[in-house]
Design a protein around this motif. Structure first.
Motif, PDB file in Angstrom:
ATOM      1  N   ALA A 387       0.767  -1.402  -0.111  1.00 35.72           N
ATOM      2  CA  ALA A 387       0.055   0.044   0.060  1.00 35.72           C
ATOM      3  C   ALA A 387       0.865   1.469  -0.158  1.00 35.72           C
ATOM      4  CB  ALA A 387      -1.022   0.026   1.105  1.00 35.72           C
ATOM      5  N   ILE A 388       2.069   1.240   0.546  1.00 35.15           N
ATOM      6  CA  ILE A 388       3.025   2.372   0.452  1.00 35.15           C
ATOM      7  C   ILE A 388       3.428   2.462  -0.918  1.00 35.15           C
ATOM      8  CG2 ILE A 388       5.229   3.083   1.254  1.00 35.15           C
ATOM      9  CD1 ILE A 388       4.796   1.623   3.825  1.00 35.15           C
ATOM     10  N   GLN A 410      10.532  -3.546  -3.863  1.00 36.82           N
ATOM     11  CA  GLN A 410      11.220  -2.772  -5.005  1.00 36.82           C
ATOM     12  C   GLN A 410      10.544  -1.782  -5.443  1.00 36.82           C
ATOM     13  OE1 GLN A 410      12.945  -5.168  -8.240  1.00 36.82           O
ATOM     14  NE2 GLN A 410      13.344  -3.338  -9.456  1.00 36.82           N
ATOM     15  N   TYR A 411      10.869  -0.483  -5.845  1.00 37.40           N
ATOM     16  CA  TYR A 411      10.384   0.691  -6.464  1.00 37.40           C
ATOM     17  C   TYR A 411      11.605   1.453  -7.210  1.00 37.40           C
ATOM     18  CZ  TYR A 411       7.736   5.081  -7.164  1.00 37.40           C
ATOM     19  OH  TYR A 411       6.892   6.259  -7.712  1.00 37.40           O
ATOM     20  N   GLY A 412      11.186   1.646  -8.377  1.00 38.30           N
ATOM     21  CA  GLY A 412      12.285   2.162  -9.338  1.00 38.30           C
ATOM     22  C   GLY A 412      13.622   1.155  -9.078  1.00 38.30           C
ATOM     23  N   GLU A 413      14.657   2.169  -8.610  1.00 42.35           N
ATOM     24  CA  GLU A 413      16.049   1.473  -8.590  1.00 42.35           C
ATOM     25  C   GLU A 413      16.193   1.070  -7.380  1.00 42.35           C
ATOM     26  OE1 GLU A 413      19.006   4.446 -10.088  1.00 42.35           O
ATOM     27  OE2 GLU A 413      18.460   4.294 -11.831  1.00 42.35           O
ATOM     28  N   HIS A 414      15.143   1.219  -6.237  1.00 40.76           N
ATOM     29  CA  HIS A 414      15.371   0.855  -4.894  1.00 40.76           C
ATOM     30  C   HIS A 414      14.792  -0.660  -4.645  1.00 40.76           C
ATOM     31  CE1 HIS A 414      16.214   4.975  -4.112  1.00 40.76           C
ATOM     32  NE2 HIS A 414      15.329   5.510  -4.539  1.00 40.76           N
ATOM     33  N   ILE A 509       2.400   8.130  -4.298  1.00 40.55           N
ATOM     34  CA  ILE A 509       3.129   6.890  -4.282  1.00 40.55           C
ATOM     35  C   ILE A 509       4.859   7.125  -4.113  1.00 40.55           C
ATOM     36  CG2 ILE A 509       4.262   4.795  -5.142  1.00 40.55           C
ATOM     37  CD1 ILE A 509       1.236   4.539  -4.004  1.00 40.55           C
ATOM     38  N   GLU A 510       5.099   8.397  -4.977  1.00 47.99           N
ATOM     39  CA  GLU A 510       6.724   8.593  -5.184  1.00 47.99           C
ATOM     40  C   GLU A 510       6.895   9.295  -3.801  1.00 47.99           C
ATOM     41  OE1 GLU A 510       9.524  11.390  -7.895  1.00 47.99           O
ATOM     42  OE2 GLU A 510       7.356  11.343  -8.113  1.00 47.99           O
ATOM     43  N   GLN A 511       6.021  10.073  -3.306  1.00 44.07           N
ATOM     44  CA  GLN A 511       6.380  10.752  -1.916  1.00 44.07           C
ATOM     45  C   GLN A 511       6.612   9.633  -0.782  1.00 44.07           C
ATOM     46  OE1 GLN A 511       3.042  13.616  -1.926  1.00 44.07           O
ATOM     47  NE2 GLN A 511       4.334  15.184  -2.178  1.00 44.07           N
ATOM     48  N   ARG A 512       5.826   8.852  -1.018  1.00 44.49           N
ATOM     49  CA  ARG A 512       5.681   7.848   0.210  1.00 44.49           C
ATOM     50  C   ARG A 512       7.047   7.045   0.227  1.00 44.49           C
ATOM     51  NH1 ARG A 512      -0.249   4.941  -0.698  1.00 44.49           N
ATOM     52  NH2 ARG A 512      -1.374   6.806  -1.298  1.00 44.49           N
ATOM     53  N   VAL A 513       7.562   6.498  -0.834  1.00 41.81           N
ATOM     54  CA  VAL A 513       8.415   5.703  -0.847  1.00 41.81           C
ATOM     55  C   VAL A 513       9.697   6.541  -0.689  1.00 41.81           C
ATOM     56  CG1 VAL A 513      10.104   4.321  -2.466  1.00 41.81           C
ATOM     57  CG2 VAL A 513       7.513   4.096  -2.739  1.00 41.81           C
ATOM     58  N   HIS A 514       9.855   7.760  -1.131  1.00 45.85           N
ATOM     59  CA  HIS A 514      10.884   8.666  -0.971  1.00 45.85           C
ATOM     60  C   HIS A 514      11.397   8.867   0.544  1.00 45.85           C
ATOM     61  CE1 HIS A 514      13.592  12.319  -0.904  1.00 45.85           C
ATOM     62  NE2 HIS A 514      12.750  12.675  -0.186  1.00 45.85           N
ATOM     63  N   ASP A 529      10.561  11.872   8.815  1.00 48.87           N
ATOM     64  CA  ASP A 529      10.688  13.348   8.608  1.00 48.87           C
ATOM     65  C   ASP A 529       9.873  13.753   7.362  1.00 48.87           C
ATOM     66  OD1 ASP A 529      11.152  16.037   8.341  1.00 48.87           O
ATOM     67  OD2 ASP A 529      13.340  15.398   7.921  1.00 48.87           O
ATOM     68  N   THR A 530       8.708  14.273   7.750  1.00 52.70           N
ATOM     69  CA  THR A 530       7.777  14.896   6.583  1.00 52.70           C
ATOM     70  C   THR A 530       7.494  16.327   6.491  1.00 52.70           C
ATOM     71  OG1 THR A 530       5.860  14.910   8.370  1.00 52.70           O
ATOM     72  CG2 THR A 530       6.314  12.816   7.193  1.00 52.70           C
ATOM     73  N   GLN A 531       8.384  17.006   7.329  1.00 56.88           N
ATOM     74  CA  GLN A 531       8.336  18.592   7.143  1.00 56.88           C
ATOM     75  C   GLN A 531       8.435  19.188   5.922  1.00 56.88           C
ATOM     76  OE1 GLN A 531      10.891  19.960  10.396  1.00 56.88           O
ATOM     77  NE2 GLN A 531       9.837  19.220  12.031  1.00 56.88           N
ATOM     78  N   ASP A 532       9.450  18.570   5.202  1.00 56.63           N
ATOM     79  CA  ASP A 532       9.711  19.212   3.874  1.00 56.63           C
ATOM     80  C   ASP A 532       8.603  19.040   2.844  1.00 56.63           C
ATOM     81  OD1 ASP A 532      10.309  16.711   3.646  1.00 56.63           O
ATOM     82  OD2 ASP A 532      11.935  16.802   2.355  1.00 56.63           O
ATOM     83  N   LEU A 533       7.774  18.117   3.284  1.00 56.25           N
ATOM     84  CA  LEU A 533       6.433  18.048   2.476  1.00 56.25           C
ATOM     85  C   LEU A 533       5.477  19.222   2.141  1.00 56.25           C
ATOM     86  CD1 LEU A 533       5.769  14.221   2.897  1.00 56.25           C
ATOM     87  CD2 LEU A 533       6.719  15.217   0.810  1.00 56.25           C
TER      88      LEU A 533
END
Length: 535
Positions: A387-388, A410-414, A509-514, A529-533
């Motif tokens: 779900a993440i 897996q997500y992209g290169e991760h 999804i991109e923000q979650r995985v990041h 750490d979600t402050q920069d979002l």
């Protein structure tokens, strides 16, 4: 210390009409919530001074700031604010709305009608004594439902609330309390006194003596008075102070019941206290313009048969992010339960309306944070990681051979491998297990995905130790593979709390995985750490 068996509410200010002024005063006193609150007595005393300057309390400032802490406790009780992991007091969405003067009455009314036991503040370590674990009640809604009863002639007295309502622990005790009050009203004075004495001794742990009932009433009647004021604020009932009665006009009863029914559907009992007090406060502190995901969401079956509806609801409540899934993805959950033919028909017939806000169903929270078998813990954890936003593989095989690793993501290169550890008494990451991760798992799965492995981790059912072993795993793995691969330890409460936050705040999804990947730094993950979002 004995458990608390009677309703309680922190009440430096009983009148909810001044809740907005109080949270604004807190904002001023903490320099817009930038001053550290926890353990800062000077900040607590300054809050008292600001309250006094605004005419909200008497100008008698305590020596240790206890008055400021009490006012803050009231604001936390109604989820206008909470203490974050750094010890700072932060406003919730509803608290910020009150500060900004947005829909003040409706927002305060919502917080009164969603107040529940347990809640974020009542679970804080500093709150003593704790409520008995059986409590599962929305006090204001419970009290208003009682007043709406024709069997009680649409009224209830402060005395009846003090002796019979404040001891109710569950929302489903309405009929039982009505019966107790009806019996009390029909009793003679001698029998009434015996009932008062019995309740006082059982629920207040006082010695059996001639004054027990009187002492109980003196100790708890002001709580009853406060809840009567709170209920009156909602506009659904009327508080006759001279007669000490809470009542409703029978002609308005239907309308009031519709309001309570609306709240029951839109704001069901919130189980996020199982995750953390911070997550509970954030969820319970949503403003009226945020849509709370109820137990059935906005997914409703076209077939209205109750048994089928309940079965469909049961399936949906086992999915942490049902509203994000396509019909094809939903099928994988329905086919095992209904079979391919009926499962496809049910999914095609579902009426899906995307709400403004989605969160994890409370039922899923209770399942994941409850007692599970190790195998079920693996599978439920897999659902959350999926779900993440990760592509997930359960019990991945190397060259057709089963291994002991539970999850590959897996997500992209991760790419990462995750070991779940269901130990009720806590998981100790030993040197032996660390060596096995560094010398076996990581080398074996290094090139399993489309890209080389970039992280590993342990997700535990309880507390963990051995955090320093993570660095030794990284060192060993680099020696054997030439790749620098960092890892993490994380309790399940943190994982599900993270997903819940992501859904509630509509993160991509991109923000979650990041955020997830960013937190992996060879240490235990306690928060993200979600402050920069939101800058």
């Amino acid at each position: 210390m004995s458990e608390r068996k009677v309703w309680f509410i922190t009440r430096p200010e009983r009148d909810p009409r001044f809740h907005a002024e109080a949270i604004r005063a807190l904002a001023e006193a903490t320099n817009q919530f930038t001053t550290k609150w926890q353990g800062n007595r000077e900040a607590h005393k300054h809050f008292e001074k600001v309250l006094a300057s605004r005419g909200l309390k008497r100008n008698n400032i305590s020596n240790d700031g206890s008055g400021g802490r009490t006012w803050c406790a009231m604001l936390k009780t109604f989820a206008y604010c909470y203490i974050d992991h750094e010890g700072n007091v932060k406003p919730t969405k509803v608290g910020q709305s009150l500060i900004n003067g947005i829909k003040e009455y409706e927002n305060v009314k919502k917080q009164i009608l969603t107040l529940q036991i347990p809640n974020a503040y009542f679970l804080e370590s500093g709150f003593r004594p704790k409520f008995a674990s059986a409590f599962h009640i929305r006090p204001a809604r419970f009290l208003i439902n009682l007043v709406q009863s024709s069997e009680l002639d649409y009224y209830i007295t402060k005395e009846e609330i003090t002796y019979f309502v404040l001891i109710a622990q569950h929302d489903n005790q309405i009929k039982n309390v009505i019966k107790q009050i009806s019996t009390f009203r029909l009793s003679n004075e001698e029998d009434k006194e015996a009932l008062r004495q019995e309740i006082a001794v059982e629920y207040d742990h006082r010695a059996r003596n001639d004054h027990a009932a009187r002492d109980y009433f003196q100790a708890h009647s002001d709580v009853a008075h406060t809840f009567m004021m709170l209920c009156e604020y909602t506009g659904l009932v009327e508080y006759l102070r001279g007669e000490a009665i809470l009542k409703i006009d029978p002609d308005l009863n239907k309308e009031a019941k519709e309001v309570i029914s609306y709240y029951d559907e839109r704001y069901p009992f919130n189980t996020r206290y199982l995750i953390s007090s911070e997550r509970m406060a954030q969820s319970n502190g949503l403003d009226v313009d945020s849509y709370k995901f109820n137990k059935f969401g906005k997914i409703m079956p076209a077939n209205n048969q109750l048994k089928i509806k309940n079965k469909i609801e049961s399936v949906i409540n086992r999915i942490p992010n049902a509203l994000e899934l396509s019909n094809e993805e939903l099928l994988s959950h329905f086919i095992p339960v209904f079979g391919p033919r009926e499962g496809k028909k049910i999914v095609n017939d579902l009426i899906i309306e995307k709400p403004e806000l989605t969160t994890i169903p409370s039922e899923f929270v209770e399942i994941y944070l409850g007692e599970l078998t190790p195998s079920n813990f693996e599978k439920e954890t897999l659902k959350i990681l999926k779900a993440i936003g990760f592509n997930v593989k359960y019990q991945p095989q190397i060259n057709g051979t089963a291994t002991e690793i539970e999850i590959f993501v897996q997500y992209g290169e991760h790419c990462g491998i995750i070991d779940t550890k269901y130990y009720q008494s806590g998981f100790p990451l030993s040197q032996n297990l660390a060596n096995y991760m560094g010398s076996e798992y990581i080398p074996n799965y290094l090139n399993y995905g489309n890209s080389p492995l970039t992280f590993y981790g342990y997700i535990t059912s309880a507390k963990y130790t051995g955090e320093k072993k993570l660095q030794s795993i990284t060192t060993l793995a680099k020696k054997l593979t030439g790749h620098h691969i960092e890892g993490f330890l994380m309790q399940r409460e943190v994982l599900i709390g993270f997903l819940d936050f992501c859904l509630e705040n509509n993160l991509t999804i991109e923000q979650r995985v990041h955020l997830f990947i960013k937190a992996i730094q060879n240490k235990g993950i306690l928060h993200f750490d979600t402050q920069d979002l939101f800058i």
